[in-house]
Write an enzyme that holds these catalytic residues in place. Structure first.
Site, short mmCIF file in Angstrom:
data_model
loop_
_atom_site.label_atom_id
_atom_site.label_comp_id
_atom_site.label_asym_id
_atom_site.label_seq_id
_atom_site.Cartn_x
_atom_site.Cartn_y
_atom_site.Cartn_z
N SER A 58 5.60 9.45 -6.96
CA SER A 58 5.84 9.32 -5.52
C SER A 58 7.28 8.97 -5.18
O SER A 58 7.70 9.16 -4.04
CB SER A 58 4.91 8.26 -4.91
OG SER A 58 5.20 6.97 -5.41
N ASP A 325 6.40 -0.53 1.89
CA ASP A 325 4.98 -0.85 1.82
C ASP A 325 4.74 -1.51 0.47
O ASP A 325 5.68 -1.91 -0.21
CB ASP A 325 4.11 0.39 2.06
CG ASP A 325 4.36 1.51 1.05
OD1 ASP A 325 4.82 1.21 -0.08
OD2 ASP A 325 4.09 2.68 1.37
N HIS A 328 6.30 1.03 -2.39
CA HIS A 328 7.55 1.77 -2.26
C HIS A 328 8.60 0.93 -1.55
O HIS A 328 8.27 -0.03 -0.84
CB HIS A 328 7.32 3.08 -1.49
CG HIS A 328 6.29 3.95 -2.11
ND1 HIS A 328 4.97 3.94 -1.72
CD2 HIS A 328 6.37 4.85 -3.12
CE1 HIS A 328 4.27 4.80 -2.45
NE2 HIS A 328 5.11 5.37 -3.32
#
Length: 359
Positions: A58, A325, A328
């Site tokens: 990600s 978050d 991340h």
């Protein structure tokens, strides 16, 4: 300056090459920082094109997970933060449309992916499958450019890889125990990564960029799982540490033994720890709690209301935070990392990028 300081100033590709470098992930554009006007680019007509191929998770997914059957936890449907280079976006492999856009590189990364096929299996595109996708592009390049020209472009290309974080965090996030000892678990991850690198090298790749694994146990999503007397989730942090030592050993060994192999290794672990321990030195106000989420440290991955947990709180100014978050980082943090990855640099007299930088 020391020998290593001199070494790190070397660059991974000549400045005369045109580096296609524009990346974002499911929630971040990793190489972000400088605003830039949109430009058109015809990779078909530029003999000096340096393509960029991106693999991983990600941190680098540019949207591949939007085209697979996955959960809201692993979607990559957020826009990029900013631009670093004045170049077009490196498109995700699964994005339909004009193949001409993929002539200066392709992004194969998948949010949630790992070097292990078993990591979030069924919801992500594993590193092994990403390699299969790359081989399809390489075959198309041979048809498009011819064998010799394709070989030149493949050898000039930069291969950027961020992998491992999900292999080590997934057992804790899914409440599963490791099937092997921690050192054996890392050995299998590194073994798969080694196979991947050799496959790319066999095809003709020579220049590689790597991000090591951050201190996962101190990420809000894992910190909420820690034991009472610990500051972070100890076992997750230990796995990251073992991995990073093994990765560094692997890359320097390959540099010695494999002809033409060059690499840039960004110590994301060290860079993140410095900011978490001393946030004000780097322009932050908060180094542990996430800007968006719920629960202690806002460690529940709920930001945006599209997750399984709908409740979330949002900070007033994301630039004050290191974590966006629970899994991340913020745009501000990634901009600083982008500068280090691109230009190289030292912090607290410790090398964080080397032996080459991506530039």
């Amino acid at each position: 300056s020391t020998l290593m300081e001199k070494v790190t100033r070397r660059t991974i590709s000549s400045s005369s090459f045109f580096l296609c470098f524009f990346i974002f992930s499911s929630s971040i554009l990793f190489l972000a920082g400088k605003s830039a006007a949109k430009v058109s680019y015809d990779g078909d007509n530029d003999d000096n094109v340096t393509a960029l191929f991106i693999f991983g998770d990600s941190f680098l997914d540019a949207g591949n997970n939007n085209y697979i059957n996955t959960t809201t936890l692993d979607q990559a449907n957020f826009p990029p933060y900013a631009e670093y280079a004045k170049l077009p976006l490196i498109p995700p492999f699964l994005e339909p449309g004009d193949s001409q856009k993929k002539l200066c590189g392709v992004n194969f990364a998948s949010a949630g992916a790992g070097a292990l096929v078993e990591t979030f299996q069924g919801s992500v595109i594993s590193l092994r499958t990403q390699l299969d996708h790359y081989k399809k592009v390489e075959r198309l390049w041979r048809i498009k450019f011819g064998k010799e020209e394709s070989k030149k472009r493949i050898s000039r290309a930069v291969y950027l890889i961020s992998i491992g974080s999900n292999d080590y965090s997934s057992p804790f996030l899914t409440n599963q125990s490791l099937s092997f000892s921690m050192s054996q678990h890392v050995d299998i991850v590194i073994g798969n990564l080694t196979t991947f690198i050799h496959e790319i090298y066999k095809i003709g790749g020579r220049k590689f960029g790597f991000l090591n694994v951050p201190d996962l146990g101190c990420f809000p999503a894992l910190r909420i799982l820690k034991q009472k007397n610990d500051s972070c989730l100890r076992d997750a942090s230990i796995l990251a540490s073992i991995h990073n030592k093994a990765l560094s050993n692997l890359l320097f060994k390959m540099q010695r033994q494999v002809k033409g192999f060059k690499f840039s290794l960004f110590d994301m672990n060290k860079s993140l720890k410095l900011r978490m321990d001393h946030p004000s030195k780097f322009g932050f106000k908060e180094g542990e709690e996430a800007c968006c989420g719920t629960g202690k440290w806002r460690g529940v991955f709920s930001c945006g209301g599209k997750r399984i947990v709908k409740e979330y709180k949002l900070c007033e100014n994301p630039d004050d935070y290191i974590f966006w978050d629970s899994l991340h980082l913020t745009q501000n943090a990634y901009k600083q990392f982008a500068n280090l990855i691109w230009n190289g640099g030292h912090m607290s007299d410790s090398l964080v990028v080397g032996p080459y930088n991506i530039n």
